[in-house]
Write an enzyme that holds these catalytic residues in place. Structure first.
Site, mmCIF file in Angstrom:
data_model
loop_
_atom_site.group_PDB
_atom_site.id
_atom_site.type_symbol
_atom_site.label_atom_id
_atom_site.label_comp_id
_atom_site.label_asym_id
_atom_site.label_seq_id
_atom_site.Cartn_x
_atom_site.Cartn_y
_atom_site.Cartn_z
ATOM 1 N N ARG A 8 -0.259 5.844 -1.539
ATOM 2 C CA ARG A 8 -0.914 6.973 -0.886
ATOM 3 C C ARG A 8 -0.610 6.942 0.611
ATOM 4 N NH1 ARG A 8 -6.198 6.798 -0.608
ATOM 5 N NH2 ARG A 8 -6.510 4.691 -1.364
ATOM 6 N N VAL A 49 -4.086 -6.976 -1.881
ATOM 7 C CA VAL A 49 -3.654 -7.883 -0.814
ATOM 8 C C VAL A 49 -4.835 -8.519 -0.079
ATOM 9 C CG1 VAL A 49 -1.448 -6.691 -0.477
ATOM 10 C CG2 VAL A 49 -3.403 -6.085 0.964
ATOM 11 N N GLY A 65 0.814 -1.226 0.000
ATOM 12 C CA GLY A 65 0.000 0.000 0.000
ATOM 13 C C GLY A 65 0.837 1.260 0.000
ATOM 14 N N ASN A 113 1.360 -2.512 5.525
ATOM 15 C CA ASN A 113 0.734 -1.196 5.716
ATOM 16 C C ASN A 113 -0.660 -1.094 5.093
ATOM 17 O OD1 ASN A 113 0.671 1.941 5.891
ATOM 18 N ND2 ASN A 113 0.463 1.500 3.710
ATOM 19 N N TYR A 140 -12.950 -2.980 12.114
ATOM 20 C CA TYR A 140 -11.578 -2.476 11.904
ATOM 21 C C TYR A 140 -10.723 -2.683 13.159
ATOM 22 C CZ TYR A 140 -7.953 1.125 11.142
ATOM 23 O OH TYR A 140 -6.767 1.807 11.011
ATOM 24 N N ILE A 152 -3.069 10.503 11.779
ATOM 25 C CA ILE A 152 -1.997 11.039 10.948
ATOM 26 C C ILE A 152 -2.632 11.807 9.793
ATOM 27 C CG2 ILE A 152 -0.005 10.433 9.509
ATOM 28 C CD1 ILE A 152 0.313 9.687 12.514
ATOM 29 N N LYS A 209 -7.313 -4.929 13.692
ATOM 30 C CA LYS A 209 -6.050 -4.326 14.131
ATOM 31 C C LYS A 209 -5.605 -4.913 15.473
ATOM 32 C CE LYS A 209 -5.223 -1.313 10.768
ATOM 33 N NZ LYS A 209 -4.078 -1.523 9.855
HETATM 34 P P1 NDP Z 1 -4.745 5.408 2.718
HETATM 35 O O1 NDP Z 1 -6.129 4.978 2.411
HETATM 36 O O2 NDP Z 1 -4.375 6.837 2.630
HETATM 37 O O3 NDP Z 1 -3.724 4.596 1.785
HETATM 38 C C1 NDP Z 1 -3.817 3.215 1.750
HETATM 39 C C2 NDP Z 1 -2.789 2.670 0.785
HETATM 40 O O4 NDP Z 1 -2.936 1.240 0.796
HETATM 41 C C3 NDP Z 1 -3.017 3.114 -0.644
HETATM 42 O O5 NDP Z 1 -1.792 3.168 -1.344
HETATM 43 C C4 NDP Z 1 -3.909 2.000 -1.198
HETATM 44 O O6 NDP Z 1 -3.778 1.831 -2.591
HETATM 45 C C5 NDP Z 1 -3.336 0.797 -0.496
HETATM 46 N N1 NDP Z 1 -4.296 -0.284 -0.356
HETATM 47 C C6 NDP Z 1 -5.483 -0.270 0.280
HETATM 48 N N2 NDP Z 1 -6.090 -1.462 0.167
HETATM 49 C C7 NDP Z 1 -5.259 -2.239 -0.566
HETATM 50 C C8 NDP Z 1 -5.317 -3.568 -1.029
HETATM 51 N N3 NDP Z 1 -6.367 -4.348 -0.768
HETATM 52 N N4 NDP Z 1 -4.294 -4.050 -1.761
HETATM 53 C C9 NDP Z 1 -3.226 -3.280 -2.041
HETATM 54 N N5 NDP Z 1 -3.101 -2.003 -1.633
HETATM 55 C C10 NDP Z 1 -4.113 -1.486 -0.895
HETATM 56 O O7 NDP Z 1 -4.441 4.826 4.182
HETATM 57 P P2 NDP Z 1 -3.573 5.454 5.379
HETATM 58 O O8 NDP Z 1 -2.278 5.907 4.865
HETATM 59 O O9 NDP Z 1 -4.420 6.378 6.144
HETATM 60 O O10 NDP Z 1 -3.374 4.166 6.292
HETATM 61 C C11 NDP Z 1 -2.253 3.298 6.130
HETATM 62 C C12 NDP Z 1 -2.264 2.291 7.262
HETATM 63 O O11 NDP Z 1 -2.216 2.983 8.514
HETATM 64 C C13 NDP Z 1 -3.514 1.425 7.303
HETATM 65 O O12 NDP Z 1 -3.174 0.130 7.721
HETATM 66 C C14 NDP Z 1 -4.374 2.128 8.343
HETATM 67 O O13 NDP Z 1 -5.297 1.250 8.949
HETATM 68 C C15 NDP Z 1 -3.319 2.599 9.323
HETATM 69 N N6 NDP Z 1 -3.745 3.722 10.142
HETATM 70 C C16 NDP Z 1 -3.883 4.982 9.599
HETATM 71 C C17 NDP Z 1 -4.235 6.038 10.398
HETATM 72 C C18 NDP Z 1 -4.315 7.431 9.870
HETATM 73 O O14 NDP Z 1 -4.568 8.355 10.662
HETATM 74 N N7 NDP Z 1 -4.112 7.674 8.595
HETATM 75 C C19 NDP Z 1 -4.542 5.858 11.826
HETATM 76 C C20 NDP Z 1 -4.386 4.505 12.289
HETATM 77 C C21 NDP Z 1 -3.992 3.496 11.467
HETATM 78 P P3 NDP Z 1 -5.032 2.167 -3.579
HETATM 79 O O15 NDP Z 1 -5.136 3.655 -3.599
HETATM 80 O O16 NDP Z 1 -4.602 1.582 -4.869
HETATM 81 O O17 NDP Z 1 -6.247 1.505 -2.965
#
Ligand code: NDP
Length: 249
Positions: free
Chosen positions: A17, A66, A14, A92, A155, A188, A159
């Protein structure tokens, strides 16, 4: 002993983004070679590939959902074919939704569990032959898992389970010199904030200014730093831990 990840081969899911993108770019700039994946094509994929090219090193950005076991197996195969070994894995990729528990459909429960939890099980298992002594696995959890969050039972269940997976694997894989830890972000500020209505973004900033000791949201770089630390030799005696990166919620 160096924090620089020079020459290390990393798989980071991931990465196009948000937090994942920050980890990928920070790792590449620290000298690692990175294989990362995404689901959707688009500008984020192209711009990441561009930025990685500028960072130097050998990097690969591939499409892989994934949430599908067969896709994960293919991703592990890509890591084997392209790098031959892995020094680190960061699970991630994650998805979230906000649904009252009484209305939570079984399909949505499965989607969230598959992407946030089952993907990590399968990625670690399928890349094990590539992970030698000194390798490090980081699972991105959530600070909210320990706290509990209404409308996000699916969720937080996923986690929280990552913590159990991590604790057990730390013991099972420790004798092979493989470490595994959780990084649990608070809130974040990613580019997702830019897509939100301004009022909602301001509301979140205001809420977490009151809820956190540091009186603000975290940045992607502030999350990437601790992940790089756990991937590096500086954390060589740390395993089975959950590192909260939450500004002191
Ligand atoms: P985003 O939604 O901003 O980005 C997620 C990334 O993961 C993207 O690149 C997306 O690609 C990819 N992705 C999502 N689903 C899949 C999949 N099934 N297969 C492959 N790639 C995938 O998420 P965040 O950056 O906010 O979060 C990242 C991690 O941090 C996550 O595990 C989230 O639960 C955790 N987290 C985030 C928080 C926050 O405040 N942001 C707080 C707590 C935890 P695509 O665009 O192609 O779908």
């Amino acid at each position: 002993m160096e924090l620089a990840l020079q020459g290390k081969k990393l798989l980071i899911t991931g990465g196009t983004r948000g937090i994942g993108r920050g980890i990928v770019l920070a790792a590449a700039r620290a000298g690692a070679d990175v294989l990362t994946c995404h689901r959707q094509d688009g500008e984020a994929v192209d711009s990441l590939a561009e930025e990685l090219k500028r960072a130097g090193g050998e990097h690969h950005v591939v499409r892989c959902d994934v949430g599908e076991i067969s896709e994960v197996d293919r991703l592990a195969g890509e890591a084997r074919d392209r790098f031959g070994r892995l020094d680190g894995v960061v699970n991630n990729a994650g998805v979230i939704s906000h649904i009252p528990f009484a209305e939570l459909p079984a399909e949505e429960w499965s989607r969230i569990i598959d992407t946030n939890l089952t993907a990590s099980y399968r990625i670690i298992q399928q890349t094990l032959p590539l992970l030698g002594a000194g390798a490090s696995v980081v699972n991105i959890g959530s600070r909210g898992a320990a706290a509990g969050i209404p409308l996000r039972a699916h969720y937080t269940a996923a986690k929280s389970a990552l913590t159990g997976l991590t604790r057990s694997l730390a013991k099972e894989l420790g004798p092979r010199g493989i470490r595994i830890n959780v990084v649990a972000p608070g809130v974040i500020e990613t580019e997702a904030f830019d897509a939100m209505p301004a009022e909602r973004a301001a509301g979140l900033r205001d809420t977490y200014a009151r809820k956190t000791a540091l009186a603000r949201l975290g940045t992607v770089d502030e999350l990437a730093g601790p992940v790089l630390f756990l991937l590096s030799d500086f954390s060589g005696y740390i395993t089975g831990e959950t590192l909260n990166v939450d500004g002191g919620i």
